[in-house]
Motif scaffolding. Structure first.
Motif, PDB file in Angstrom:
ATOM      1  N   GLY A   1      56.672  75.072  49.973  1.00 42.78           N
ATOM      2  CA  GLY A   1      57.540  74.738  51.097  1.00 42.78           C
ATOM      3  C   GLY A   1      57.808  73.247  51.185  1.00 42.78           C
ATOM      4  O   GLY A   1      58.941  72.822  51.454  1.00 42.78           O
ATOM      5  N   ASP A   2      56.784  72.460  50.943  1.00 44.87           N
ATOM      6  CA  ASP A   2      56.954  71.000  50.991  1.00 44.87           C
ATOM      7  C   ASP A   2      57.928  70.526  49.912  1.00 44.87           C
ATOM      8  O   ASP A   2      58.745  69.633  50.147  1.00 44.87           O
ATOM      9  CB  ASP A   2      55.606  70.302  50.858  1.00 44.87           C
ATOM     10  N   ARG A   3      57.869  71.135  48.706  1.00 34.92           N
ATOM     11  CA  ARG A   3      58.804  70.764  47.643  1.00 34.92           C
ATOM     12  C   ARG A   3      60.238  71.128  48.022  1.00 34.92           C
ATOM     13  O   ARG A   3      61.169  70.353  47.776  1.00 34.92           O
ATOM     14  CB  ARG A   3      58.407  71.439  46.321  1.00 34.92           C
ATOM     15  N   LEU A   4      60.431  72.303  48.632  1.00 32.50           N
ATOM     16  CA  LEU A   4      61.775  72.695  49.057  1.00 32.50           C
ATOM     17  C   LEU A   4      62.302  71.765  50.146  1.00 32.50           C
ATOM     18  O   LEU A   4      63.466  71.358  50.116  1.00 32.50           O
ATOM     19  CB  LEU A   4      61.776  74.141  49.538  1.00 32.50           C
ATOM     20  N   ARG A   5      61.454  71.428  51.095  1.00 30.15           N
ATOM     21  CA  ARG A   5      61.873  70.503  52.162  1.00 30.15           C
ATOM     22  C   ARG A   5      62.240  69.141  51.572  1.00 30.15           C
ATOM     23  O   ARG A   5      63.233  68.535  51.973  1.00 30.15           O
ATOM     24  CB  ARG A   5      60.778  70.362  53.203  1.00 30.15           C
ATOM     25  N   ALA A   6      61.440  68.661  50.626  1.00 28.20           N
ATOM     26  CA  ALA A   6      61.706  67.369  49.986  1.00 28.20           C
ATOM     27  C   ALA A   6      63.030  67.393  49.223  1.00 28.20           C
ATOM     28  O   ALA A   6      63.688  66.358  49.078  1.00 28.20           O
ATOM     29  CB  ALA A   6      60.555  66.994  49.048  1.00 28.20           C
ATOM     30  N   ALA A   7      63.433  68.581  48.751  1.00 22.78           N
ATOM     31  CA  ALA A   7      64.700  68.729  48.043  1.00 22.78           C
ATOM     32  C   ALA A   7      65.883  68.887  49.008  1.00 22.78           C
ATOM     33  O   ALA A   7      67.013  69.068  48.573  1.00 22.78           O
ATOM     34  CB  ALA A   7      64.629  69.925  47.094  1.00 22.78           C
TER      35      ALA A   7
ATOM     36  N   ARG B   1      63.053  79.246  45.350  1.00 21.43           N
ATOM     37  CA  ARG B   1      63.860  78.381  44.492  1.00 21.43           C
ATOM     38  C   ARG B   1      64.847  79.223  43.678  1.00 21.43           C
ATOM     39  O   ARG B   1      66.019  78.869  43.534  1.00 21.43           O
ATOM     40  CB  ARG B   1      62.975  77.559  43.560  1.00 21.43           C
ATOM     41  N   GLY B   2      64.380  80.362  43.176  1.00 23.14           N
ATOM     42  CA  GLY B   2      65.260  81.256  42.435  1.00 23.14           C
ATOM     43  C   GLY B   2      66.391  81.796  43.291  1.00 23.14           C
ATOM     44  O   GLY B   2      67.543  81.884  42.836  1.00 23.14           O
ATOM     45  N   LEU B   3      66.092  82.164  44.534  1.00 27.67           N
ATOM     46  CA  LEU B   3      67.144  82.638  45.432  1.00 27.67           C
ATOM     47  C   LEU B   3      68.135  81.522  45.752  1.00 27.67           C
ATOM     48  O   LEU B   3      69.347  81.764  45.834  1.00 27.67           O
ATOM     49  CB  LEU B   3      66.536  83.216  46.706  1.00 27.67           C
TER      50      LEU B   3
END
Length: 174
Positions: free
Chosen positions: A144-150, A116-118
């Motif tokens: 990973g699931d949170r990033l995919r959802a975003a 998320r920081g990158l």
């Protein structure tokens, strides 16, 4: 990626606190042939003709990011987690705009905060995030699931759903 999963099962170690050690082949003692095959695998998921820069965070992801950048003839840069002791005096910074199309590569993802920081750095630079390639993801921590959802284009080659000594369970491939 079946080869990676087999190496995790055979050589990985599950330690207390759900720590999964893969330092015997991925991020301390490094199997360079495996890293090359991982790089090749990422080429199946990301349009490497459009990627102009590979980005990772120090330190353990540097080897894999270098392998990916070398395989696809791209420059690689890593974000430092803290100011180096060897930098004397003040630290200067400036806002810049980048036309780069960035692929973030890392060896391991747990809660996804480093990724998320990158992503924030890529956005702040005005660059385009092409995606995130991760070798091993601890799926049970949800990063990973949170990033995919975003809406992030994230491909992890081995997603671990649960890990106990002697029993590592992987998520089914997408």
């Amino acid at each position: 990626m079946q080869e990676l999963k087999e190496r995790i099962v055979k050589e990985g170690k599950v330690l207390p606190g759900n720590i999964i050690k893969v330092d015997g082949f991925l991020n301390h003692r490094i199997d360079t042939g495996l890293l090359t095959r991982i790089a090749e695998e990422f080429g199946k998921y990301f349009n490497m003709d459009e990627v102009t820069m590979v980005l990772t965070a120090e330190a353990s992801g540097i080897a894999l990011a270098t392998a990916v950048a070398t395989y696809f003839h791209k420059p690689m840069i890593f974000a430092k987690k803290a100011k180096s002791d060897n930098i004397e005096g003040g630290l200067y910074q400036s806002d810049i705009y980048s036309y780069d199309k960035v692929l973030i590569i890392d060896d391991f993802m747990a809660n996804g905060e480093a990724m998320r920081g990158l992503c924030d750095i890529v956005t702040a630079a005005g660059a385009t995030l092409m995606g995130i390639g991760c070798a091993v993801e601890k799926g049970f921590q949800g990063g990973g699931d949170r990033l995919r959802a975003a809406g992030v284009n994230l491909k992890s080659l081995a997603i671990i759903e649960s890990a106990e000594p002697g029993n590592i369970v992987f998520r089914d491939d997408d």
